[in-house]
Design a protein around this motif. Sequence first.
Motif, PDB file in Angstrom:
ATOM      1  N   ASP A 140       0.866  -1.181   0.000  1.00 26.71           N
ATOM      2  CA  ASP A 140       0.000   0.000   0.000  1.00 26.71           C
ATOM      3  C   ASP A 140       0.899   1.226   0.000  1.00 26.71           C
ATOM      4  O   ASP A 140       1.415   1.633   1.032  1.00 26.71           O
ATOM      5  N   ASN A 141       1.121   1.811  -1.177  1.00 26.80           N
ATOM      6  CA  ASN A 141       2.044   2.942  -1.269  1.00 26.80           C
ATOM      7  C   ASN A 141       1.420   4.097  -2.030  1.00 26.80           C
ATOM      8  O   ASN A 141       0.243   4.065  -2.393  1.00 26.80           O
ATOM      9  N   HIS A 142       2.219   5.132  -2.267  1.00 25.87           N
ATOM     10  CA  HIS A 142       1.695   6.336  -2.907  1.00 25.87           C
ATOM     11  C   HIS A 142       1.222   6.070  -4.331  1.00 25.87           C
ATOM     12  O   HIS A 142       0.261   6.686  -4.798  1.00 25.87           O
ATOM     13  N   GLY A 143       1.923   5.157  -5.039  1.00 26.48           N
ATOM     14  CA  GLY A 143       1.505   4.845  -6.401  1.00 26.48           C
ATOM     15  C   GLY A 143       0.132   4.209  -6.428  1.00 26.48           C
ATOM     16  O   GLY A 143      -0.713   4.553  -7.265  1.00 26.48           O
ATOM     17  N   LEU A 144      -0.120   3.272  -5.521  1.00 21.70           N
ATOM     18  CA  LEU A 144      -1.435   2.637  -5.449  1.00 21.70           C
ATOM     19  C   LEU A 144      -2.491   3.645  -5.035  1.00 21.70           C
ATOM     20  O   LEU A 144      -3.607   3.655  -5.584  1.00 21.70           O
ATOM     21  N   GLU A 145      -2.157   4.506  -4.093  1.00 24.87           N
ATOM     22  CA  GLU A 145      -3.100   5.532  -3.644  1.00 24.87           C
ATOM     23  C   GLU A 145      -3.527   6.422  -4.808  1.00 24.87           C
ATOM     24  O   GLU A 145      -4.705   6.723  -4.987  1.00 24.87           O
ATOM     25  N   ARG A 146      -2.562   6.835  -5.623  1.00 22.79           N
ATOM     26  CA  ARG A 146      -2.870   7.685  -6.780  1.00 22.79           C
ATOM     27  C   ARG A 146      -3.699   6.923  -7.807  1.00 22.79           C
ATOM     28  O   ARG A 146      -4.656   7.469  -8.394  1.00 22.79           O
ATOM     29  N   PHE A 147      -3.350   5.658  -8.059  1.00 22.91           N
ATOM     30  CA  PHE A 147      -4.080   4.831  -9.012  1.00 22.91           C
ATOM     31  C   PHE A 147      -5.545   4.682  -8.600  1.00 22.91           C
ATOM     32  O   PHE A 147      -6.461   4.859  -9.411  1.00 22.91           O
ATOM     33  N   LEU A 148      -5.775   4.352  -7.338  1.00 21.07           N
ATOM     34  CA  LEU A 148      -7.145   4.147  -6.862  1.00 21.07           C
ATOM     35  C   LEU A 148      -7.928   5.450  -6.851  1.00 21.07           C
ATOM     36  O   LEU A 148      -9.144   5.450  -7.085  1.00 21.07           O
ATOM     37  N   ARG A 149      -7.239   6.560  -6.574  1.00 27.65           N
ATOM     38  CA  ARG A 149      -7.937   7.850  -6.644  1.00 27.65           C
ATOM     39  C   ARG A 149      -8.414   8.117  -8.072  1.00 27.65           C
ATOM     40  O   ARG A 149      -9.544   8.567  -8.291  1.00 27.65           O
ATOM     41  N   SER A 150      -7.552   7.837  -9.050  1.00 27.99           N
ATOM     42  CA  SER A 150      -7.952   8.078 -10.442  1.00 27.99           C
ATOM     43  C   SER A 150      -9.151   7.203 -10.807  1.00 27.99           C
ATOM     44  O   SER A 150     -10.033   7.626 -11.564  1.00 27.99           O
ATOM     45  N   ALA A 151      -9.192   5.992 -10.261  1.00 30.36           N
ATOM     46  CA  ALA A 151     -10.342   5.121 -10.516  1.00 30.36           C
ATOM     47  C   ALA A 151     -11.607   5.708  -9.898  1.00 30.36           C
ATOM     48  O   ALA A 151     -12.673   5.734 -10.534  1.00 30.36           O
ATOM     49  N   ARG A 152     -11.497   6.182  -8.669  1.00 30.29           N
ATOM     50  CA  ARG A 152     -12.669   6.766  -7.999  1.00 30.29           C
ATOM     51  C   ARG A 152     -13.182   7.989  -8.748  1.00 30.29           C
ATOM     52  O   ARG A 152     -14.390   8.200  -8.855  1.00 30.29           O
ATOM     53  N   VAL A 153     -12.258   8.787  -9.247  1.00 29.82           N
ATOM     54  CA  VAL A 153     -12.639  10.006  -9.962  1.00 29.82           C
ATOM     55  C   VAL A 153     -13.550   9.675 -11.135  1.00 29.82           C
ATOM     56  O   VAL A 153     -14.501  10.411 -11.438  1.00 29.82           O
ATOM     57  N   TYR A 154     -13.276   8.550 -11.799  1.00 33.08           N
ATOM     58  CA  TYR A 154     -14.064   8.170 -12.975  1.00 33.08           C
ATOM     59  C   TYR A 154     -15.078   7.069 -12.676  1.00 33.08           C
ATOM     60  O   TYR A 154     -15.616   6.445 -13.598  1.00 33.08           O
ATOM     61  N   GLY A 155     -15.346   6.844 -11.399  1.00 31.35           N
ATOM     62  CA  GLY A 155     -16.386   5.897 -11.011  1.00 31.35           C
ATOM     63  C   GLY A 155     -16.053   4.452 -11.313  1.00 31.35           C
ATOM     64  O   GLY A 155     -16.958   3.639 -11.545  1.00 31.35           O
ATOM     65  N   ASP A 196      -1.487  -2.587 -14.497  1.00 25.09           N
ATOM     66  CA  ASP A 196      -0.594  -2.375 -13.370  1.00 25.09           C
ATOM     67  C   ASP A 196      -1.201  -1.276 -12.495  1.00 25.09           C
ATOM     68  O   ASP A 196      -2.171  -0.612 -12.895  1.00 25.09           O
ATOM     69  N   SER A 197      -0.603  -1.050 -11.339  1.00 28.36           N
ATOM     70  CA  SER A 197      -1.227  -0.089 -10.421  1.00 28.36           C
ATOM     71  C   SER A 197      -0.307   1.052 -10.018  1.00 28.36           C
ATOM     72  O   SER A 197      -0.690   2.224 -10.088  1.00 28.36           O
ATOM     73  N   TYR A 198       0.908   0.749  -9.602  1.00 28.12           N
ATOM     74  CA  TYR A 198       1.763   1.775  -9.019  1.00 28.12           C
ATOM     75  C   TYR A 198       2.116   2.889 -10.001  1.00 28.12           C
ATOM     76  O   TYR A 198       2.401   4.016  -9.589  1.00 28.12           O
ATOM     77  N   ASP A 199       2.128   2.572 -11.288  1.00 32.05           N
ATOM     78  CA  ASP A 199       2.532   3.563 -12.287  1.00 32.05           C
ATOM     79  C   ASP A 199       1.485   3.724 -13.387  1.00 32.05           C
ATOM     80  O   ASP A 199       1.817   3.881 -14.562  1.00 32.05           O
ATOM     81  N   VAL A 200       0.228   3.680 -12.984  1.00 27.59           N
ATOM     82  CA  VAL A 200      -0.877   3.773 -13.944  1.00 27.59           C
ATOM     83  C   VAL A 200      -1.908   4.784 -13.448  1.00 27.59           C
ATOM     84  O   VAL A 200      -2.138   4.903 -12.243  1.00 27.59           O
ATOM     85  N   SER A 211       2.674  -5.481 -21.215  1.00 31.34           N
ATOM     86  CA  SER A 211       1.735  -6.214 -20.353  1.00 31.34           C
ATOM     87  C   SER A 211       1.162  -5.364 -19.228  1.00 31.34           C
ATOM     88  O   SER A 211       0.441  -5.877 -18.373  1.00 31.34           O
ATOM     89  N   GLY A 212       1.462  -4.062 -19.233  1.00 33.50           N
ATOM     90  CA  GLY A 212       0.964  -3.208 -18.157  1.00 33.50           C
ATOM     91  C   GLY A 212      -0.515  -2.927 -18.226  1.00 33.50           C
ATOM     92  O   GLY A 212      -1.091  -2.373 -17.270  1.00 33.50           O
ATOM     93  N   GLY A 213      -1.159  -3.296 -19.325  1.00 33.64           N
ATOM     94  CA  GLY A 213      -2.595  -3.105 -19.445  1.00 33.64           C
ATOM     95  C   GLY A 213      -3.173  -3.955 -20.555  1.00 33.64           C
ATOM     96  O   GLY A 213      -2.576  -4.047 -21.640  1.00 33.64           O
ATOM     97  N   LEU A 238       8.830   9.137 -13.583  1.00 35.28           N
ATOM     98  CA  LEU A 238       8.872  10.524 -13.128  1.00 35.28           C
ATOM     99  C   LEU A 238       8.027  11.422 -14.023  1.00 35.28           C
ATOM    100  O   LEU A 238       7.451  12.404 -13.556  1.00 35.28           O
ATOM    101  N   THR A 239       7.959  11.079 -15.304  1.00 30.11           N
ATOM    102  CA  THR A 239       7.082  11.844 -16.200  1.00 30.11           C
ATOM    103  C   THR A 239       5.625  11.616 -15.827  1.00 30.11           C
ATOM    104  O   THR A 239       4.817  12.551 -15.842  1.00 30.11           O
ATOM    105  N   LEU A 240       5.282  10.375 -15.476  1.00 26.18           N
ATOM    106  CA  LEU A 240       3.922  10.112 -15.024  1.00 26.18           C
ATOM    107  C   LEU A 240       3.627  10.906 -13.750  1.00 26.18           C
ATOM    108  O   LEU A 240       2.525  11.432 -13.579  1.00 26.18           O
TER     109      LEU A 240
END
Length: 754
Positions: free
Chosen positions: A61-76, A126-130, A181-183, A278-280
């Motif tokens: 459970d890290n910052h990458g996962l937190e950001r990924f799940l937030r983006s999912a919530r934003v779009y329902g 993938d989650s941490y960088d998506v 294979s990241g998506g 880092l660009t992401l």
Amino acid sequence: MGLRGRRFPLKCCWVLAMFVALKQGTLSQEFCEKNTEDDSCKQQFLYSEVEVKVLTVATDDNHGLERFLRSARVYGIEVEVLGKGLKWNGGDMTLPGGGQKINLLKDRLNDILKHENKEQIILFTDSYDVLFLATLDEIVKKFKKFPDTRVLFAAEQFCWPDTKLASQYPKTEVANPYLNSGGFIGFLPEINEIVNYKPVSDRDDDQLYYTKIYLEKSLRESLKITLDHNSAIFQNLNGALSDVQLKANSTKEIWPYIENVATKERPLIVHGNGPSKLTLNHFGNYLAKAWSISEGCALCKEKRAEYKNEDLPTVMMAVFIEQATPFLEEFLEQILTTDYPKEKIHLLLRNNVEYHETEVDDFFQAHAKEYATAKRIKPSDFISEAEARNIAKDRCVSSACDYLFSIDSVSRLEASTLRYLVSSGFDVIAPLLVRPGHAWSNFWGAINSAGFYARSADYMDIVYQIVKGVWNVPFITNCYLAKMSVFRTPAAKAVTYTKDGVDPDMAFCASLRELGVYMYVSNEMEFGHLVNPESYDISRTNPDMYQLFDNRMEWTTRYLHEEYHLSFDEDRKQLMPCPDVYWFPLMSARFCSEWIQIMEAYGQWSDGSNNDKRLESGYEAVPTRDIHMNQVGLERHWLTILKDYVRPLQEMVFTGYYHNPPVSIMNFVVRYRPDEQPSLRPHHDSSTYTINLALNTPNVDFEGGGCRFIRYNCSVRDTKPGWLLMHPGRLTHYHEGLLVTKGTRYIMISFVDP
């Protein structure tokens, strides 16, 4: 020509019928089933009745996962996270590995097939960088536009991890020819067949596994596997950074988005694969409705917390004085006046500069007892900077403190800064601090391949607050807050300030990046600024006096008279003790005393004779005992004072005379003593106007003295230190220096515009 009488093939008639049905809103699944000439009609319903399940893998459970799940919530989008809390056995993902993701997915799909509807669409990323950039409906809608496709994989420019396989790919001229294979998205039966094709170990490479299946032509065709060559859905950033543009200032849409200008597509899922993470992070400052011009920083509002005084977390304030620093006295005062309960602060004060030791020790002895605890690290302890910073971090990690607040002596903060940082909700965050008038700040917007500074596209916008918010950046320094719970994990033991070849903050930030801990800088408000220590020369007497150019803000606060600006008040009557002679408050008492100290430390006063080798002519008509400003390295400083602070006063009282910049060849401090030179004979000044700045206190430091204007029989005595006497030079104001009867009188003289 109309349609009447024309004959169309049966298929054309069916297409026309479908078009009419669509226009009339009467298109139905029954209609499509009866008209089987084309698959496009049936695809209108194929996805609307199929459940879509979104899966990912994240053991930590890290910052990458937190950001990924937030983006999912934003779009329902509801995401099921596989493997959470399990030990990661898939290897270091900077190298081939990741087979554990396949095994976790395989187990979940087998479970779904046992208990749920087989006709499902599976979206795996993938989650941490998506980041998700659209709703699930939009993603599926694009997926259905891929003809004859049951499984769609992301694609990229590099054949990884085995470049030798590139020759086995189907020959095609596309932007992204190779599988990533990241998506991927597709139907459950086909994806299940793919993940169960053959056994895979946790440490095998997941992308290599999927690649070999794709390269097997019979499998590729039977399972109808396609690659998203144009990034219609999946955008991999590695190798495509020149093609992907962030559209953050669009007038058509509220929220920023990305566009692949090479393929003319607007991707719906972005993946910071490989070295593009880092660009992401940079894109993530804007995407997934994190920030917009009209809405500002939505992410900031989501994370912000409010604390009452009694609920404020405990902070270790680690103060580092690693280099000789201008105006350190003001820095220590700001530490003392921080708007945060001292009983919730553990103070660690590290000084590594012997020059500052007396001042620092006096401060510590006077105020240490005001804090919850206090500790000193002295120059005599012979501890390196990296070691000292590690001591602060480790001391905080192993104690009850909630946050580490690291602040360097070059940082000058508003009193509310610490309270803001704690309330921001971000785990590692710095306040934006900039050297006034420069773009030098306490963060880097990007780094190069060697880990050193690179300028991001939005660096200047952040520095100058053209955009405001909280920004994910790869490097912060000088002042930042770190939440200690982040550093109490087993992996965080690797976080250190020690690394060969780089300074401690670079080592620290590199450790955080490797750990996947995001660093942020906030420019939501004014937090303060940085002083510039580069020209600070402690070999000089009162070196702060020489900082007018590099640290003017501190310089003027300390040295300009506190009433200087009142002279420009329209309602203020100007003091005129003699005709056309004016008194103004100009410099502070501290300026005056330090100015004198500089002269006396230099000590090479002229002998008061007419012979003066300092002058081009070698002759002084009206000699005094003096020191010229160019002798003590203050000529340029004094001329700047004349230009910026004296000239506006002159223009106000001697109306109609403008000369910018003023010229003054003779700028000197005069010393009057009864046993040396007690007075000065009557004379005219070779100037348009003359200024005479009193440097010490009459009737305390000396008795007598003053200036008598002979034509008007008017004397000016007892000028207060820091006050300026201004009068015309030539013709009208013939004057003399009155006798000093006791002590020493110091005045600063300039003949302006000779």
